[in-house]
Design an enzyme around this catalytic site. Structure first.
Site, PDB file in Angstrom:
ATOM      1  N   HIS A  26     -12.801  -0.715  10.462  1.00 25.57           N
ATOM      2  CA  HIS A  26     -12.369  -0.173   9.378  1.00 25.57           C
ATOM      3  C   HIS A  26     -10.791   0.241   9.644  1.00 25.57           C
ATOM      4  O   HIS A  26     -10.217   0.125   8.558  1.00 25.57           O
ATOM      5  CB  HIS A  26     -13.021   1.410   9.325  1.00 25.57           C
ATOM      6  CG  HIS A  26     -12.692   2.363   8.106  1.00 25.57           C
ATOM      7  ND1 HIS A  26     -12.966   2.004   6.900  1.00 25.57           N
ATOM      8  CD2 HIS A  26     -12.194   3.438   8.108  1.00 25.57           C
ATOM      9  CE1 HIS A  26     -12.347   2.684   6.105  1.00 25.57           C
ATOM     10  NE2 HIS A  26     -11.728   3.910   6.750  1.00 25.57           N
TER      11      HIS A  26
ATOM     12  N   GLY B 256       0.872  -1.101  -0.140  1.00 26.15           N
ATOM     13  CA  GLY B 256      -0.004   0.137  -0.068  1.00 26.15           C
ATOM     14  C   GLY B 256       0.751   1.352   0.265  1.00 26.15           C
ATOM     15  O   GLY B 256       2.176   1.202  -0.101  1.00 26.15           O
TER      16      GLY B 256
ATOM     17  N   ALA C 256      -9.108   2.843  -0.815  1.00 25.12           N
ATOM     18  CA  ALA C 256      -9.638   4.117   0.122  1.00 25.12           C
ATOM     19  C   ALA C 256     -10.232   5.148  -0.840  1.00 25.12           C
ATOM     20  O   ALA C 256      -9.958   5.446  -1.915  1.00 25.12           O
ATOM     21  CB  ALA C 256      -8.355   4.647   0.555  1.00 25.12           C
TER      22      ALA C 256
ATOM     23  N   GLU D 232     -14.449  16.810   5.265  1.00 25.62           N
ATOM     24  CA  GLU D 232     -14.980  15.255   6.081  1.00 25.62           C
ATOM     25  C   GLU D 232     -15.097  15.387   7.391  1.00 25.62           C
ATOM     26  O   GLU D 232     -14.630  16.705   8.158  1.00 25.62           O
ATOM     27  CB  GLU D 232     -13.968  14.368   5.683  1.00 25.62           C
ATOM     28  CG  GLU D 232     -14.241  13.619   4.281  1.00 25.62           C
ATOM     29  CD  GLU D 232     -13.122  12.757   3.778  1.00 25.62           C
ATOM     30  OE1 GLU D 232     -12.317  12.168   4.889  1.00 25.62           O
ATOM     31  OE2 GLU D 232     -12.851  12.597   2.679  1.00 25.62           O
TER      32      GLU D 232
ATOM     33  N   ARG E 113     -15.641  10.256  14.106  1.00 29.15           N
ATOM     34  CA  ARG E 113     -16.051   8.993  13.647  1.00 29.15           C
ATOM     35  C   ARG E 113     -16.707   7.998  14.469  1.00 29.15           C
ATOM     36  O   ARG E 113     -17.879   7.256  14.474  1.00 29.15           O
ATOM     37  CB  ARG E 113     -15.073   8.427  12.582  1.00 29.15           C
ATOM     38  CG  ARG E 113     -15.702   7.224  11.829  1.00 29.15           C
ATOM     39  CD  ARG E 113     -14.694   6.808  10.803  1.00 29.15           C
ATOM     40  NE  ARG E 113     -14.278   7.690   9.720  1.00 29.15           N
ATOM     41  CZ  ARG E 113     -13.120   7.606   8.789  1.00 29.15           C
ATOM     42  NH1 ARG E 113     -12.327   6.682   8.974  1.00 29.15           N
ATOM     43  NH2 ARG E 113     -13.238   8.262   7.901  1.00 29.15           N
TER      44      ARG E 113
ATOM     45  N   GLY F 266     -11.861   7.982   0.674  1.00 28.89           N
ATOM     46  CA  GLY F 266     -11.926   9.290   1.308  1.00 28.89           C
ATOM     47  C   GLY F 266     -10.825  10.237   0.779  1.00 28.89           C
ATOM     48  O   GLY F 266     -11.261  11.551   0.451  1.00 28.89           O
TER      49      GLY F 266
ATOM     50  N   HIS G 249     -16.230   2.389  10.984  1.00 31.83           N
ATOM     51  CA  HIS G 249     -16.733   3.186  10.037  1.00 31.83           C
ATOM     52  C   HIS G 249     -18.331   3.207  10.052  1.00 31.83           C
ATOM     53  O   HIS G 249     -19.125   2.357  10.143  1.00 31.83           O
ATOM     54  CB  HIS G 249     -16.301   3.104   8.690  1.00 31.83           C
ATOM     55  CG  HIS G 249     -16.358   4.292   7.893  1.00 31.83           C
ATOM     56  ND1 HIS G 249     -17.906   4.619   7.430  1.00 31.83           N
ATOM     57  CD2 HIS G 249     -15.494   4.969   7.358  1.00 31.83           C
ATOM     58  CE1 HIS G 249     -17.604   5.599   6.692  1.00 31.83           C
ATOM     59  NE2 HIS G 249     -15.964   5.888   6.446  1.00 31.83           N
TER      60      HIS G 249
ATOM     61  N   ARG H 207      -8.835   7.807  14.768  1.00 33.74           N
ATOM     62  CA  ARG H 207      -8.154   8.321  13.809  1.00 33.74           C
ATOM     63  C   ARG H 207      -9.029   9.309  12.856  1.00 33.74           C
ATOM     64  O   ARG H 207     -10.391   9.106  12.663  1.00 33.74           O
ATOM     65  CB  ARG H 207      -7.755   7.287  12.657  1.00 33.74           C
ATOM     66  CG  ARG H 207      -7.118   8.022  11.219  1.00 33.74           C
ATOM     67  CD  ARG H 207      -6.260   7.057  10.559  1.00 33.74           C
ATOM     68  NE  ARG H 207      -7.576   6.097   9.982  1.00 33.74           N
ATOM     69  CZ  ARG H 207      -8.454   6.548   8.952  1.00 33.74           C
ATOM     70  NH1 ARG H 207      -8.235   7.669   8.397  1.00 33.74           N
ATOM     71  NH2 ARG H 207      -9.281   5.535   8.343  1.00 33.74           N
TER      72      ARG H 207
ATOM     73  N   LYS I  24       1.299 -10.350  -0.323  1.00 38.22           N
ATOM     74  CA  LYS I  24       0.613 -11.888  -0.246  1.00 38.22           C
ATOM     75  C   LYS I  24      -0.221 -11.825  -1.380  1.00 38.22           C
ATOM     76  O   LYS I  24      -0.322 -13.002  -1.698  1.00 38.22           O
ATOM     77  CB  LYS I  24      -0.074 -11.834   1.378  1.00 38.22           C
ATOM     78  CG  LYS I  24      -0.906 -12.934   1.625  1.00 38.22           C
ATOM     79  CD  LYS I  24      -1.229 -12.941   3.088  1.00 38.22           C
ATOM     80  CE  LYS I  24      -2.548 -11.675   3.034  1.00 38.22           C
ATOM     81  NZ  LYS I  24      -3.091 -11.962   4.433  1.00 38.22           N
TER      82      LYS I  24
HETATM   83  C1  SIN Z   1     -14.090   7.374   4.110  1.00 37.39           C
HETATM   84  O1  SIN Z   1     -14.041   7.807   2.927  1.00 37.39           O
HETATM   85  O2  SIN Z   1     -15.003   7.767   4.865  1.00 37.39           O
HETATM   86  C2  SIN Z   1     -12.983   6.631   4.742  1.00 37.39           C
HETATM   87  C3  SIN Z   1     -11.703   7.547   4.839  1.00 37.39           C
HETATM   88  C4  SIN Z   1     -10.705   7.406   5.747  1.00 37.39           C
HETATM   89  O3  SIN Z   1     -10.881   6.372   6.463  1.00 37.39           O
HETATM   90  O4  SIN Z   1     -10.132   8.096   6.338  1.00 37.39           O
END
Ligand code: SIN
Length: 509
Positions: free
Chosen positions: A333, A13, A46, A114, A272, A48, A228, A368, A35
């Site tokens: 999440h 990643g 992802a 966000e 969150r 977000g 999430h 987070r 893996k």
């Molecule tokens: C999301 O798009 O809601 C997830 C983004 C994140 O986990 O930072």
């Protein structure tokens, strides 16, 4: 002539690819191990975006403030300072590498808002396909830079010699192989598959964390698992990005009541963990029936243009979110805890590094902040890549700091035989978004029974099962040791009596 350090990076990643690239630029010989296939990562999924204080009217300290508040101030302020101060430069590098972040008609970057961000500071690519764009770009540079890449190679263990890392043991095509290295970087992501419902890709089975612990590395903050709040409650656990709420979508219950403001003045844009608990409780009150995300006011054209991936996924499941609110439910999440590292990715084991979700720098605290995870991979991956070469001659390794200790748990006499599904159900039920002390004790007893006989690690699935069981033990032990609620670790024993009914989240996934 000094020999170039041989580095193995496990995981591909943003954190692993950034570390690998930087280490190779600094003169290391790097092998990337994964893996799955190169781009089968949480980064690629992802939606977000990446948060960074790049706008003239924003500052790293404002971003740091929001990160600390979301993290319930459990964050390491030094790590938060590094993330937010170095973030803009790392995002600029991604732009320079060619990541096609979204721009307005004048060519300026478009900024998204966000939850729990005090300013719009999130860049996206392809609307809701940010991670995929970053993954494609970085994977492309890894191939162009000629890094050695071993796909479908499963990490079994870290090989140690004379108290430091000497390589990795891999499972490739059913055979065990040793790959020697003077430095190993763990970037295997999190462990979402500890839970019955998760947004994580199938590869997220805690492999790096489990292997690090077997090699003697310290972990911390394992009790902090982020759930999430908005995953589509139709079919698999498809994520509906927080950015949808950032654009104005609302959460409603079966009666049409917009309930999120009952628990926080920021409503749907509260941190969150707060929104997840509000959804979890409302679902319990409506007998497990999912709540609904109402994006109808945004209009079909906007939804298709701004969120093309989600739009296609929602429609593929027979729903029209431009016309009707869609059913949503929480799912596991992100793991805030992980392998203890300093600010350069060094774990407590000489020669072993961890970056991204596998690591715990303390940057996320107890919860987070949205869109800080891709940034974390870029910032701390870059720093780890720099550190590896310097450490080849002068490395000094952090000491393990004292972790909270949980009381021992007696093995449950009536535990059913282990299966991954039972483990995931147990964790969902007892170590999910709302926990109780009794439930955590029950989970610890069942895990103790399952752990009494080591699981055979004969193939990839079996290696993953053993890792999941081991990491589940770490999560539950840490949760039992933290005896009051903080951030994403929430003990509903502490809530008012009527809140206790919200403990059991019945998922409609
Ligand atoms: C999301 O798009 O809601 C997830 C983004 C994140 O986990 O930072």
């Amino acid at each position: 002539m000094t020999r170039r350090p041989e580095v193995v990076v496990v995981g591909t990643g943003i954190a692993g690819l950034t570390t690998a690239r930087r280490a190779a630029q600094s003169g290391c010989r790097v092998t990337l191990v994964t893996k799955g296939s190169l781009q089968e990562t949480a980064t690629a999924a992802a939606q977000g975006g990446v948060a960074a204080a790049l706008r003239a009217d924003d500052t790293p300290s404002a971003h740091a403030h929001d990160t600390m508040v979301a993290g319930a101030e459990h964050n390491d302020p030094a790590a938060v300072g590094v993330l937010t101060a170095e973030g803009p430069a790392r995002v600029q590098e991604l732009i320079d590498l060619g990541v096609p972040f979204d721009r307005d008609a004048h060519g300026a970057l478009r900024w998204g808002l966000e939850a729990a961000h005090g300013a719009p500071r999130i860049v996206h690519a392809g609307g809701d396909a940010t991670g995929a764009a970053i993954e494609r770009t970085l994977a492309g540079t890894a191939r162009d830079d000629g890094l050695r890449i071993a796909e479908h190679a499963c990490l079994v263990d870290i090989v140690m010699a004379h108290g430091r890392v000497a390589g990795v043991e891999l499972l490739i095509d059913g055979r065990r192989e040793i790959l020697p290295a003077s430095a190993v970087v763990l970037a295997t992501g999190g462990a979402g598959h500890l839970f019955a419902h998760t947004t994580n890709p199938a590869v997220a089975t805690g492999d790096g964390i489990a292997a690090a612990v077997r090699a003697g590395a310290a972990v911390r903050d394992m009790e902090f698992v982020q759930f999430h709040p908005t995953v589509l409650a139709a079919g698999d656990s498809f994520l509906i990005s927080e950015a949808v709420r950032g654009e104005g979508a609302t959460l409603i219950d079966d009666t049409g009541d917009r309930f999120a403001f009952e628990t926080h003045p920021d409503g749907e844009l509260a941190p969150r963990d707060v929104v997840t608990r509000a959804v979890t409780r409302r679902m319990a009150q409506q007998h497990g029936h999912p709540v609904r995300l109402d994006a109808t006011a945004l209009g079909a054209d906007f939804l298709a243009q701004r969120f093309p991936t989600i739009d296609a996924a929602v429609r593929a499941r027979g729903l029209d979110w431009a016309l009707d609110p869609i059913p949503v439910t929480p799912a596991a999440h992100y793991l805030m805890g992980g392998v203890v590292t300093d600010l350069d990715g060094r774990t407590t084991v000489p020669g072993l590094y961890a970056v991204g979700e596998t690591a715990c720098t303390g940057v996320h605290g107890a919860n987070r902040l949205a869109s800080n995870s891709l940034l974390e991979g870029a910032v701390f991956g870059h720093r780890a890549g720099n550190a590896i070469v310097a450490d080849a001659t002068t490395g000094s390794w952090p000491e393990a700091s004292g972790a909270l200790a949980a009381p021992p748990a007696a093995a449950a006499a009536d535990a059913p035989p282990f299966s991954r599904r039972l483990l995931q159900d147990l964790m969902w039920q007892e170590a999910g978004a709302l926990r109780t002390r009794a439930g955590l004790d029950r989970a610890a007893s069942v895990l103790a029974a399952w752990s009494a006989t080591p699981l055979p690690r004969t193939d990839v699935r079996a290696v993953e099962d053993a890792n999941l069981l081991q990491v589940a033990g770490l999560v539950v032990a840490a949760a039992r040791a933290r005896t009051s609620s903080l951030g994403a670790h929430h003990l509903s024993d502490e809530d008012a009596a009527d809140d206790l009914t919200g403990r059991q989240l019945v998922s409609a996934c």
